[in-house]
Each structure stands twice: as structure tokens, then as C-alpha cells.
Design a protein around this motif. Sequence first.
Motif, PDB file in Angstrom:
ATOM      1  N   ALA A 167       0.830  -1.207   0.000  1.00 56.87           N
ATOM      2  CA  ALA A 167       0.000   0.000   0.000  1.00 56.87           C
ATOM      3  C   ALA A 167       0.861   1.253   0.000  1.00 56.87           C
ATOM      4  O   ALA A 167       0.568   2.222  -0.711  1.00 56.87           O
ATOM      5  CB  ALA A 167      -0.928  -0.016   1.214  1.00 56.87           C
ATOM      6  N   PHE A 168       1.920   1.258   0.787  1.00 59.02           N
ATOM      7  CA  PHE A 168       2.826   2.396   0.855  1.00 59.02           C
ATOM      8  C   PHE A 168       3.408   2.692  -0.526  1.00 59.02           C
ATOM      9  O   PHE A 168       3.631   3.848  -0.898  1.00 59.02           O
ATOM     10  CB  PHE A 168       3.948   2.099   1.853  1.00 59.02           C
ATOM     11  N   SER A 169       3.643   1.638  -1.322  1.00 56.08           N
ATOM     12  CA  SER A 169       4.245   1.791  -2.642  1.00 56.08           C
ATOM     13  C   SER A 169       3.248   2.215  -3.710  1.00 56.08           C
ATOM     14  O   SER A 169       3.635   2.783  -4.731  1.00 56.08           O
ATOM     15  CB  SER A 169       4.883   0.464  -3.084  1.00 56.08           C
ATOM     16  N   ARG A 170       1.967   1.931  -3.485  1.00 56.67           N
ATOM     17  CA  ARG A 170       0.998   2.114  -4.560  1.00 56.67           C
ATOM     18  C   ARG A 170       0.075   3.323  -4.382  1.00 56.67           C
ATOM     19  O   ARG A 170      -0.501   3.812  -5.351  1.00 56.67           O
ATOM     20  CB  ARG A 170       0.150   0.855  -4.707  1.00 56.67           C
ATOM     21  N   ILE A 171      -0.077   3.815  -3.158  1.00 55.10           N
ATOM     22  CA  ILE A 171      -0.999   4.924  -2.931  1.00 55.10           C
ATOM     23  C   ILE A 171      -0.485   6.185  -3.620  1.00 55.10           C
ATOM     24  O   ILE A 171       0.689   6.540  -3.516  1.00 55.10           O
ATOM     25  CB  ILE A 171      -1.187   5.182  -1.422  1.00 55.10           C
ATOM     26  N   ARG A 172      -1.395   6.864  -4.284  1.00 55.91           N
ATOM     27  CA  ARG A 172      -1.063   8.122  -4.948  1.00 55.91           C
ATOM     28  C   ARG A 172      -2.001   9.250  -4.529  1.00 55.91           C
ATOM     29  O   ARG A 172      -1.577  10.375  -4.294  1.00 55.91           O
ATOM     30  CB  ARG A 172      -1.138   7.945  -6.461  1.00 55.91           C
ATOM     31  N   LYS A 173      -3.290   8.960  -4.409  1.00 55.18           N
ATOM     32  CA  LYS A 173      -4.278  10.011  -4.234  1.00 55.18           C
ATOM     33  C   LYS A 173      -4.131  10.764  -2.915  1.00 55.18           C
ATOM     34  O   LYS A 173      -4.503  11.923  -2.823  1.00 55.18           O
ATOM     35  CB  LYS A 173      -5.685   9.415  -4.345  1.00 55.18           C
TER      36      LYS A 173
END
Length: 314
Positions: free
Chosen positions: A197-203
Motif C-alpha cells: 500500500a505504501f508503494s501504490r498509494i497516490r491520491k
Amino acid sequence: MTGSREQLGRSAGGAARRGWRRVVLAAVLVLAALTVPGSAVSSPQAVLVEVRRAQAVDLTPDVVWILAVGSDARPGEDMTRVRGDALQLVGLDTRTGAAASIGVPRDSYVPIPGFGSDRVNAALTYGGPQLLARTVGDLVGIEPDYVVVTRFPFFEDMVDDIGGIEVGNPRAFSDPDLKPLGFEAGRIRLDGYGAMAFSRIRKGLAGGDFDRSANQQRVLRGIHAAIAERADRPGFLERGVATVLRHTATDASPVELFRLAQAVAQVDRRRITTCVVPGALGQVGEASVVLPYVAVARRLGDAARQDATLPRGC
């Protein structure tokens, strides 16, 4: 470089460079999948592709570049023919222990050879790892020697199996879907799901795609630290190599992968440098994209090409 080094790079360099490339290869494979339990996932969970070039590129045989790609492939999908969700161009200098990672925001709008312009990660869909390597190479000025594509569930299992990782988080953020409770600022510990999640969250990030790419680099640093800490434990690297062989489509031998794992463990954390290709937010049709600053991307490539070292504070 001395005359003897140049001679090595041009005459005997073919075999020597291939050998060292395979050594560095383990770095990326280990970073992606070193210690996943053998029963946790089904094969293959990673693909390693050697990049075919139209012409030879004369670089020092000590430096190897690998494009690491996180695939968002669903079960049954070919991970090498879907859009990549994470793109990191990783360089390792096996002589000095230096390592560099150039993050390429996945929404970067760039020319894709033979397909016009699109988001950079679409190159994987259009032409697989070879085309993605060429597309990133055109942007940064460094065409990778290898492309490693991995599935995110494999990544999560790996982080869990090494007991989690620690990362430095510069600011708190959250995501209503992936991480409703969010991540605190400061030094935090992540399990496999948390690292994903830390790597993929953008918003939830002020810098959007740029901050996401920087977070991916923080996770890579955390994984390296965990690997380096455990590398001397009996059987640790051997178990990792066995896992890679079970779950990675590659022709690398166990000996080559073991040397590669050693190379990762020997990276000097004080000599790891990271940068993200900057750019501006833009709109193409109805799609939000990143318009990368190509001149800056090329400067990063020029700075790191020969010794896997990027300028600090980029």
C-alpha cells in the motif's frame, strides 16, 4: 578508466560483463522476491528478461542497469502484457557497492516507439518488457540490461517472510481503499500489505505520482536493509535463491543468482542514491498524465550511467 579496464570492457568484456550483470540481477530479484515461502504462491511470480539491443553499448562491466516493474496483473493475466504499476530503473556498481534508483512516474506521457505517445507503462502492454525497456531508455538515456517484472502478491509475501521492513515516511497520508487508517509520519514499520500500500498509494499524496515513486524507493531501501541485516545467517541467501528459481521465469543458474544475492547484500547503504524524474501535470484528452522534464531525466541518466551514483538532493 585505465587502458586495461577499457580493454576488458571491449574485448573480454562480453563474458565478464554478462557475468557481473547476472550478479547484479540478483539484487533486483532479491529485492522483489528473496525469501518468499515456497508454498505461498504459484509459479511464475516474476519474469526476468534480458534486453536485446540493436547495437552494443560500451559501458563499464561493473555497472548493470535493471528496470524493476511491479505488475498489476490479475490472476490468469500475463504479467508482461499489462500496464506496470511501479517503474524503477535500478543501477548497481558491483565494484564500489554504489546503487542508484531512478523512479519513472507511471503516468509519464512519452513517445513509445511504433505506437505514438502514451503513458510510459502502456509500453508493457503494447510490446512487453523489450518495448518498455526501450521506452524508458529513450526517456532517461540509459537502456536497461534487464527487465524484472513481478506480481504484487509475491512482493507482499516476501516482506512478510523477512519480518517486515522499516521506512522513513516524510509526511502522514492515507487512502480510503488501500489504507483507511493511513501511515504516520516518521520512522514506521511495514508488513507485506503495508509495504504494498505504501508503494501504490497516490491520491493521498501531495505530490501524486512523484511522491508515490519516491515511496517505492523508500520501500526498496527498507528491503535492502533487511536483506543486508540477515545476509550472514546460515541458509538465508541459499533459501532466497531457491525461491527465485521456483517462481521466476529466467535462465540464470543457481550460482549466478547466489552471486547476485551477495551483490545486493554488499551494497553500501551510505552509497544508495535515488531520484524521481520530475515533470508537470497535464491532460491528454480525458486522461490526467505527467509531462516529464526530459532534459532533467537525461541529466540524471548522464550522472549515474558510469558509476550508479546520482546527485544528492535531486
